[in-house]
Design an enzyme around this catalytic site. Structure first.
Site, PDB file in Angstrom:
ATOM      1  N   ASP A 287       0.992  -1.050  -0.121  1.00 20.34           N
ATOM      2  CA  ASP A 287      -0.256  -0.168   0.141  1.00 20.34           C
ATOM      3  C   ASP A 287       0.925   0.943   0.058  1.00 20.34           C
ATOM      4  OD1 ASP A 287      -3.119   0.639   1.215  1.00 20.34           O
ATOM      5  OD2 ASP A 287      -1.886   2.070   0.359  1.00 20.34           O
ATOM      6  N   GLU A 499     -11.241   5.690   4.419  1.00 22.69           N
ATOM      7  CA  GLU A 499      -9.651   5.625   5.532  1.00 22.69           C
ATOM      8  C   GLU A 499     -10.431   5.497   6.954  1.00 22.69           C
ATOM      9  OE1 GLU A 499      -6.928   6.371   2.030  1.00 22.69           O
ATOM     10  OE2 GLU A 499      -6.058   4.744   3.498  1.00 22.69           O
TER      11      GLU A 499
HETATM   12  O1  LIG Z   1      -5.025   5.319  -3.695  1.00 20.93           O
HETATM   13  C1  LIG Z   1      -3.609   4.389  -3.542  1.00 20.93           C
HETATM   14  C2  LIG Z   1      -3.473   3.543  -2.030  1.00 20.93           C
HETATM   15  C3  LIG Z   1      -5.416   2.508  -1.891  1.00 20.93           C
HETATM   16  O2  LIG Z   1      -4.968   1.599  -3.061  1.00 20.93           O
HETATM   17  C4  LIG Z   1      -5.657   1.588  -0.797  1.00 20.93           C
HETATM   18  O3  LIG Z   1      -6.618   0.983  -1.196  1.00 20.93           O
HETATM   19  C5  LIG Z   1      -5.758   2.613   0.096  1.00 20.93           C
HETATM   20  O4  LIG Z   1      -5.332   2.332   1.700  1.00 20.93           O
HETATM   21  C6  LIG Z   1      -4.774   3.996  -0.003  1.00 20.93           C
HETATM   22  N1  LIG Z   1      -4.275   4.809   0.459  1.00 20.93           N
HETATM   23  C7  LIG Z   1      -3.388   5.934   0.499  1.00 20.93           C
HETATM   24  C8  LIG Z   1      -3.273   6.935   0.913  1.00 20.93           C
HETATM   25  C9  LIG Z   1      -3.171   6.961   2.403  1.00 20.93           C
HETATM   26  C10 LIG Z   1      -2.773   7.956   3.139  1.00 20.93           C
HETATM   27  C11 LIG Z   1      -2.488   9.297   2.813  1.00 20.93           C
HETATM   28  C12 LIG Z   1      -2.503   9.191   1.092  1.00 20.93           C
HETATM   29  C13 LIG Z   1      -2.852   8.369   0.782  1.00 20.93           C
HETATM   30  C14 LIG Z   1      -3.092   5.097  -0.517  1.00 20.93           C
HETATM   31  N2  LIG Z   1      -3.653   4.481  -1.259  1.00 20.93           N
END
Ligand SMILES: OC[C@@H]1[C@@H](O)[C@H](O)[C@@H](O)c2nc(-c3ccccc3)cn21
Length: 610
Positions: A287, A499
């Site tokens: 991730d 998230e």
């Molecule tokens: O977008 C790409 C991936 C996505 O596929 C995943 O399911 C997800 O857990 C995720 N969190 C972030 C992310 C989290 C915090 C700050 C910036 C980006 C980036 N991503």
């Protein structure tokens, strides 16, 4: 003639062996590096042999960018990759988790929690195929979907990304993978990465987040899933069996931990179980900054993070910004023997297998021929069908009363009242991962769609009935006007979130929703429609409500809500999740020894088309 690996008539493994044998360490490590598009100039891609680029949530070439702009961006980057010594094409990935969410005017489908309520794997497969076409319209060949989490606690901010609390229902919905990638042909090898049609109308998919992302304590995002191995295998692992058999091209590792061990550092589950026991042959991707979060605080020891993550079995790293640090550190770890070349070769072999299989070497460049697929009416009609089938009717008439739904399209008192913020809020009905990472509120021109109110107005027969909309009517307004209204439709719910921003321990309907319900339903026969990413506290208001509908996060085609409210179609949706009485009961899932739900898993009243 040319190098064997460039010859598509040669066997897959011969092409992989030939290419791998030619690659320097720098070229191999480049293939394992995925960087954010903001950093991904053709020169950087060329100089560092970058193998993959991503758009994080909301990362777009320009606001309201049309397909042509996306295609140009991806192709310019591809030029950088193809101009390297070996000309290995780069793979561009994006989160298309409920349609091509980041893209202006894309069709936005119901989020997975609603799709689970359809109980219709065939429908969900058709959605996958439509999404693949809209993603290809923008020149992108790879998506970070589906999320196959089995969300066991609705306090988790990503519960709406999960099809269900029940592993079997999630397993059934992995049909979406066959929509995204294409169906493995009869007699075709199962359990190996598969993308059909030479990579023109399908996309490589990504089962995520491996494993147990939906089982964290208290639903706290990216936290610790405490369970026996048997519980992990019976609750959270089953969708990966189906995903692998369906030929999923990639698997993304979860930020969460299993019994205190970070999944990004979990050699037993990533290598021994997924790669050896399940014989997954595609590539495992981290991730976003997933390696950094192996340590606390994050990035405290990046060399250690890389060592643990790569040795655990991660093949491609979503770095995504500081690529020189990643490349330098991984190079050092290989050169000093900490990471054996055999691990690097396994990672690169898997990445090349996916790129060869999906036809990326033969078709590295996109064209704008599919631009018309983006937001196509047929896809919107499909999304509207999904909305209809995802709605769950939880109550229809008070005890002793006749059913309220389906609603009449004419009001003999002259008017109907529509109340509540979420009746007229395209952003909120789409939810997170829409245009931006966290989603948006309101009806600005950030994308195109139909609000629930729009749908109601179109359903009501124009002559003789007027629709009065009040976002937040007070008790006085209702008292003065109640005689005018034959019935009221109250649409309330949650703001968009993604998230950790969605983690929530009280799950109450956000203000002023409860007041709107009390003010309106206390005086006028009302149907309450909840627009939310999960079940919310409703028991305190249930007696005052005549009819109750869970609409989840329907997406751009809000017309689908009116379709069933007014009886053009019957309600058929069944709960994909247990509806609790109070949050003190959580976690509480179907099959638990102690099970005292307000509405049980699988519940849903039905109505006949009128
Ligand atoms: O977008 C790409 C991936 C996505 O596929 C995943 O399911 C997800 O857990 C995720 N969190 C972030 C992310 C989290 C915090 C700050 C910036 C980006 C980036 N991503």
């Amino acid at each position: 003639g040319g190098a064997r690996y460039k010859d598509p008539t040669r066997p897959l493994n011969a092409r992989i062996d030939d290419l791998l044998g030619r690659m320097t360490l720098a070229e191999k490590i480049g293939q394992m590096s995925q960087i954010e598009r903001e950093k991904a100039t053709p020169d950087v891609i060329n100089k560092y042999f970058i193998g993959s680029v991503l758009s994080g949530g909301g990362s777009v070439p320009a606001a309201n960018a049309p397909p042509e702009a996306w295609v140009k961006m991806v192709n310019d980057m591809q030029g950088g990759a193809l101009s390297t010594r070996l000309g290995i094409p780069m793979l561009y990935g994006i989160d298309a988790v409920h349609g091509h969410g980041s893209v202006y005017k894309a069709t936005i489908f119901p989020h997975n929690i609603g799709l689970g309520c359809t109980r219709d794997p065939e429908l969900v497969k058709r959605i996958g195929a439509a999404v693949a076409l809209e993603v290809r319209a923008t020149g992108i060949p790879y998506i970070f979907a589906p999320c196959v989490a089995v969300c066991r606690d609705p306090r988790w901010g990503r519960c709406y990304e999960s099809f269900s609390e029940h592993p079997e229902l999630v397993q059934n919905m992995t049909s979406i993978i066959s929509g995204f990638q294409g169906e493995i042909p009869a007699g075709g090898r199962k359990g190996v990465p598969f993308v059909a049609s030479g990579g023109r109308r399908n996309v490589a998919a990504c089962a995520k987040h491996y494993v147990g992302d939906g089982g964290t304590a208290g639903g706290i995002n990216a936290n610790d899933t405490v369970a026996t191995f048997h519980e992990l295998l019976s609750l959270h692992m089953p969708p990966y069996y189906n995903a692998v058999i369906r030929g999923v091209a990639t698997v993304m590792v979860s930020y969460s931990s299993f019994n205190g061990v970070k999944m990004h550092a979990n050699h037993f589950l990533v290598t021994d179980f997924l790669k050896k026991r399940l014989r997954f042959r595609g590539f495992v991707i981290s991730d976003y900054q997933g390696l950094d979060f192996i340590t606390t605080p994050e990035h405290a020891d990046y060399l250690l993070s890389i060592k643990l993550g790569i040795l655990a079995g991660i093949d491609m790293v979503m770095i995504p910004f500081n690529y020189t640090e990643f490349i330098d550190d991984l190079t050092l770890l290989v050169q000093n023997g900490t990471i054996p070349m055999s691990r690097i070769d396994d990672a690169v072999r898997r990445i090349l297998r996916v790129k060869f299989t999906m036809g990326l070497f033969e078709n590295p460049y996109a064209d704008t021929s599919l631009a018309g697929e983006l937001g196509k009416q047929e896809h919107r009609d499909l999304a509207r069908e999904a909305v209809r089938k995802s709605l769950v009717l939880l109550k229809n008439g008070k005890p002793g009363d006749k059913p309220l739904l389906p609603l009449p399209k004419k009001a003999y008192g002259g008017s109907i009242l529509v109340a509540g913020s979420h009746a007229d809020d395209l952003g909120s009905q789409c939810g997170g991962w829409t245009i931006t990472w966290q989603g948006f509120t309101g009806n600005n021109n950030l994308t195109a769609g139909t609000t629930i109110l729009d749908g109601i107005k179109r359903a009501i027969e124009p002559a003789g009935t007027d629709v009065v909309y009040a976002g937040n009517p007070d008790a006085d307004f209702v008292q003065r006007n109640k005689a005018r209204f034959d019935y009221a439709i109250v649409v309330v719910g949650e703001p968009p979130y993604a998230e950790t921003f969605g983690d929530n321990s009280n799950l109450t309907i956000p203000a002023p929703g409860p007041d709107v319900i009390r003010n309106v339903c206390g005086s006028i026969r009302c149907v309450v429609v909840i627009v939310s990413g999960r079940q919310l506290v409703v028991e305190p208001y249930l007696d005052a409500i005549d009819a109750l509908v869970a609409a989840w996060l329907p997406g751009t085609e809000g017309q689908g809500v009116a379709d069933v409210l007014f009886g053009d179609y019957g309600f058929t949706g069944k709960l994909s999740r247990t509806w609790f009485r109070s949050v003190e009961q959580l976690p509480m899932n179907v099959g638990d020894a102690h099970y005292d739900p307000l509405f049980p898993f699988g519940f849903g009243l039905e109505t006949q088309p009128s």
